[in-house]
Design a protein around this motif. Structure first.
Motif, PDB file in Angstrom:
ATOM      1  N   PRO A  95      -0.362  11.272  13.150  1.00 52.79           N
ATOM      2  CA  PRO A  95       0.072  12.609  12.726  1.00 52.79           C
ATOM      3  C   PRO A  95       0.512  12.622  11.260  1.00 52.79           C
ATOM      4  O   PRO A  95       1.030  11.630  10.743  1.00 52.79           O
ATOM      5  CB  PRO A  95       1.260  12.897  13.650  1.00 52.79           C
ATOM      6  CG  PRO A  95       1.056  12.015  14.837  1.00 52.79           C
ATOM      7  CD  PRO A  95       0.419  10.775  14.288  1.00 52.79           C
ATOM      8  N   VAL A  96       0.290  13.775  10.624  1.00 52.55           N
ATOM      9  CA  VAL A  96       0.689  13.966   9.229  1.00 52.55           C
ATOM     10  C   VAL A  96       1.656  15.137   9.164  1.00 52.55           C
ATOM     11  O   VAL A  96       1.382  16.212   9.704  1.00 52.55           O
ATOM     12  CB  VAL A  96      -0.546  14.242   8.350  1.00 52.55           C
ATOM     13  CG1 VAL A  96      -0.115  14.598   6.927  1.00 52.55           C
ATOM     14  CG2 VAL A  96      -1.472  13.040   8.337  1.00 52.55           C
ATOM     15  N   PHE A  97       2.782  14.923   8.515  1.00 51.16           N
ATOM     16  CA  PHE A  97       3.813  15.947   8.394  1.00 51.16           C
ATOM     17  C   PHE A  97       3.307  17.155   7.598  1.00 51.16           C
ATOM     18  O   PHE A  97       2.652  16.999   6.550  1.00 51.16           O
ATOM     19  CB  PHE A  97       5.041  15.353   7.708  1.00 51.16           C
ATOM     20  CG  PHE A  97       6.077  16.375   7.330  1.00 51.16           C
ATOM     21  CD1 PHE A  97       6.226  16.773   6.010  1.00 51.16           C
ATOM     22  CD2 PHE A  97       6.891  16.942   8.294  1.00 51.16           C
ATOM     23  CE1 PHE A  97       7.178  17.711   5.655  1.00 51.16           C
ATOM     24  CE2 PHE A  97       7.855  17.885   7.947  1.00 51.16           C
ATOM     25  CZ  PHE A  97       7.986  18.265   6.625  1.00 51.16           C
ATOM     26  N   LEU A 110       1.476   3.917  17.938  1.00 52.44           N
ATOM     27  CA  LEU A 110       1.666   4.456  16.592  1.00 52.44           C
ATOM     28  C   LEU A 110       3.007   4.000  16.027  1.00 52.44           C
ATOM     29  O   LEU A 110       4.021   4.022  16.715  1.00 52.44           O
ATOM     30  CB  LEU A 110       1.636   5.987  16.626  1.00 52.44           C
ATOM     31  CG  LEU A 110       0.280   6.630  16.895  1.00 52.44           C
ATOM     32  CD1 LEU A 110       0.449   8.065  17.345  1.00 52.44           C
ATOM     33  CD2 LEU A 110      -0.601   6.583  15.669  1.00 52.44           C
ATOM     34  N   CYS A 111       2.982   3.621  14.783  1.00 51.25           N
ATOM     35  CA  CYS A 111       4.198   3.254  14.061  1.00 51.25           C
ATOM     36  C   CYS A 111       4.433   4.302  12.986  1.00 51.25           C
ATOM     37  O   CYS A 111       3.475   4.850  12.406  1.00 51.25           O
ATOM     38  CB  CYS A 111       4.026   1.877  13.433  1.00 51.25           C
ATOM     39  SG  CYS A 111       5.399   1.357  12.388  1.00 51.25           S
ATOM     40  N   GLY A 144       0.807  -1.195   0.000  1.00 47.07           N
ATOM     41  CA  GLY A 144       0.000   0.000   0.000  1.00 47.07           C
ATOM     42  C   GLY A 144       0.849   1.257   0.000  1.00 47.07           C
ATOM     43  O   GLY A 144       2.061   1.210   0.173  1.00 47.07           O
ATOM     44  N   ALA A 145       0.217   2.387  -0.111  1.00 47.83           N
ATOM     45  CA  ALA A 145       0.935   3.631  -0.225  1.00 47.83           C
ATOM     46  C   ALA A 145       1.407   4.169   1.116  1.00 47.83           C
ATOM     47  O   ALA A 145       2.355   4.938   1.162  1.00 47.83           O
ATOM     48  CB  ALA A 145       0.047   4.663  -0.910  1.00 47.83           C
ATOM     49  N   GLY A 146       0.740   3.785   2.188  1.00 48.18           N
ATOM     50  CA  GLY A 146       1.064   4.364   3.483  1.00 48.18           C
ATOM     51  C   GLY A 146       1.511   3.311   4.468  1.00 48.18           C
ATOM     52  O   GLY A 146       1.661   2.135   4.151  1.00 48.18           O
ATOM     53  N   VAL A 147       1.742   3.747   5.713  1.00 48.61           N
ATOM     54  CA  VAL A 147       2.098   2.837   6.796  1.00 48.61           C
ATOM     55  C   VAL A 147       0.823   2.143   7.275  1.00 48.61           C
ATOM     56  O   VAL A 147      -0.179   2.804   7.540  1.00 48.61           O
ATOM     57  CB  VAL A 147       2.753   3.600   7.955  1.00 48.61           C
ATOM     58  CG1 VAL A 147       3.027   2.656   9.125  1.00 48.61           C
ATOM     59  CG2 VAL A 147       4.041   4.273   7.491  1.00 48.61           C
ATOM     60  N   SER A 148       0.894   0.838   7.361  1.00 49.06           N
ATOM     61  CA  SER A 148      -0.269   0.054   7.754  1.00 49.06           C
ATOM     62  C   SER A 148      -0.029  -0.605   9.108  1.00 49.06           C
ATOM     63  O   SER A 148       1.026  -1.219   9.329  1.00 49.06           O
ATOM     64  CB  SER A 148      -0.547  -1.020   6.694  1.00 49.06           C
ATOM     65  OG  SER A 148      -1.627  -1.832   7.077  1.00 49.06           O
ATOM     66  N   GLN A 149      -1.002  -0.461  10.010  1.00 51.04           N
ATOM     67  CA  GLN A 149      -0.885  -1.081  11.321  1.00 51.04           C
ATOM     68  C   GLN A 149      -2.080  -1.996  11.564  1.00 51.04           C
ATOM     69  O   GLN A 149      -3.201  -1.701  11.168  1.00 51.04           O
ATOM     70  CB  GLN A 149      -0.857  -0.020  12.430  1.00 51.04           C
ATOM     71  CG  GLN A 149       0.406   0.809  12.428  1.00 51.04           C
ATOM     72  CD  GLN A 149       0.489   1.713  13.638  1.00 51.04           C
ATOM     73  OE1 GLN A 149       0.430   2.934  13.508  1.00 51.04           O
ATOM     74  NE2 GLN A 149       0.634   1.111  14.817  1.00 51.04           N
ATOM     75  N   LEU A 192       8.579  11.897   9.310  1.00 50.16           N
ATOM     76  CA  LEU A 192       7.961  10.624   9.645  1.00 50.16           C
ATOM     77  C   LEU A 192       6.596  10.502   8.986  1.00 50.16           C
ATOM     78  O   LEU A 192       5.827  11.457   8.940  1.00 50.16           O
ATOM     79  CB  LEU A 192       7.808  10.499  11.165  1.00 50.16           C
ATOM     80  CG  LEU A 192       8.982   9.881  11.928  1.00 50.16           C
ATOM     81  CD1 LEU A 192      10.275  10.610  11.667  1.00 50.16           C
ATOM     82  CD2 LEU A 192       8.671   9.798  13.403  1.00 50.16           C
ATOM     83  N   HIS A 193       6.320   9.291   8.512  1.00 51.23           N
ATOM     84  CA  HIS A 193       5.012   8.950   7.966  1.00 51.23           C
ATOM     85  C   HIS A 193       4.378   7.966   8.951  1.00 51.23           C
ATOM     86  O   HIS A 193       4.913   6.876   9.161  1.00 51.23           O
ATOM     87  CB  HIS A 193       5.147   8.315   6.583  1.00 51.23           C
ATOM     88  CG  HIS A 193       5.785   9.222   5.579  1.00 51.23           C
ATOM     89  ND1 HIS A 193       5.043   9.927   4.647  1.00 51.23           N
ATOM     90  CD2 HIS A 193       7.065   9.563   5.362  1.00 51.23           C
ATOM     91  CE1 HIS A 193       5.866  10.651   3.894  1.00 51.23           C
ATOM     92  NE2 HIS A 193       7.100  10.452   4.314  1.00 51.23           N
ATOM     93  N   PHE A 194       3.273   8.373   9.531  1.00 51.57           N
ATOM     94  CA  PHE A 194       2.641   7.571  10.572  1.00 51.57           C
ATOM     95  C   PHE A 194       1.507   6.703  10.030  1.00 51.57           C
ATOM     96  O   PHE A 194       0.806   7.090   9.081  1.00 51.57           O
ATOM     97  CB  PHE A 194       2.041   8.478  11.650  1.00 51.57           C
ATOM     98  CG  PHE A 194       3.037   9.039  12.617  1.00 51.57           C
ATOM     99  CD1 PHE A 194       3.703  10.211  12.333  1.00 51.57           C
ATOM    100  CD2 PHE A 194       3.297   8.387  13.817  1.00 51.57           C
ATOM    101  CE1 PHE A 194       4.628  10.739  13.222  1.00 51.57           C
ATOM    102  CE2 PHE A 194       4.220   8.909  14.717  1.00 51.57           C
ATOM    103  CZ  PHE A 194       4.881  10.086  14.411  1.00 51.57           C
TER     104      PHE A 194
END
Lengths: 116, 115
Positions: free
Chosen positions: B44-46, A91-92, A1-6, A105-107
């Protein structure tokens, strides 16, 4: 995927049980971070990985907490013998490289852990 | 150790006004400072990063300033909109020199923009 997945997004567990929280970072991001956010509190740093190694474990609250990262990608945060004070959002985040000063950081959206 | 203070937990303003949020730090001056936005139930988003040798940085309706003498950063949202309502976090390096380590975050300021 495009983002961080938790996963999971929510976890309810009984006091004393072990839990595993998973994080899939953005592909190609070498640095991975775990933070904890309690209600009304700021983000509390837990641990940071550069590749598969963890140069900084200083934030882990106790020896019940551990984390690993395999293949430079997926990370798992494990909490053993959970206590009620462990209830929080975990949160990762990942970043392109370990220079957090210049690599934002991309959360992910976190795992909400509730210990009953 | 470094400490960050965001001076108000909540800020309520009227739509169209400029919102100004403050971030103060207590110890060494970081090489960089970052601002993030957090919506309820989300990570959070940068938003913006500003370096110590930059006095000001802009991005659309956002402006960040960095004063190493005052040990302070100001975050401005001009022509605020209800959609700007969120919690805003400032963050900086935990280690002097800033090339490694982790980001430490303030507790955030919850901004509410009323129509």
């Amino acid at each position: 995927g495009a983002g961080v997945s938790q996963s999971p997004s929510n976890k309810v567990t009984e006091k004393g049980k072990d839990v595993e929280l998973r994080c899939d970072p953005i592909s190609g991001h070498t640095a991975l971070y775990w933070y904890r956010q309690s209600l009304g509190q700021g983000l509390e740093f837990l641990i940071y990985f550069q590749g598969n190694s963890a140069p900084d474990k200083s934030g882990l609250p106790s020896d019940r907490f551990s984390a690993e990262r395999t293949g430079g990608s997926v990370s798992t945060l494990t909490i053993q013998r959970t206590q009620q004070e462990d209830s929080a959002v975990y949160l990762c985040a990942s970043s392109f490289n370990h220079r957090v000063s210049i690599s934002p950081l991309h959360f992910g959206n976190g795992t909400r852990l509730t210990v009953t | 150790s470094q400490k960050i203070e965001q001076n108000s937990e909540a800020l309520n303003i009227q739509e169209g006004k400029t919102a100004t949020l403050t971030c103060n730090y207590t110890n060494y001056s970081p090489a960089y400072l970052q601002w993030y936005r957090q919506d309820p139930g989300r990570g959070p988003v940068f938003l913006l990063l500003i370096r110590e040798n930059e006095k000001e940085k802009r991005k659309e309706r956002l402006k960040v300033t960095f004063d190493t003498t005052l040990k302070q950063s100001l975050f401005h949202i001009t022509a605020s909109q209800p959609a700007d309502s969120a919690t805003y976090l400032c963050a900086l390096d935990s280690l002097y020199g800033g090339s490694q380590g982790n980001l430490i975050f303030g507790k955030g300021t919850k901004l509410s923009v009323k129509p």
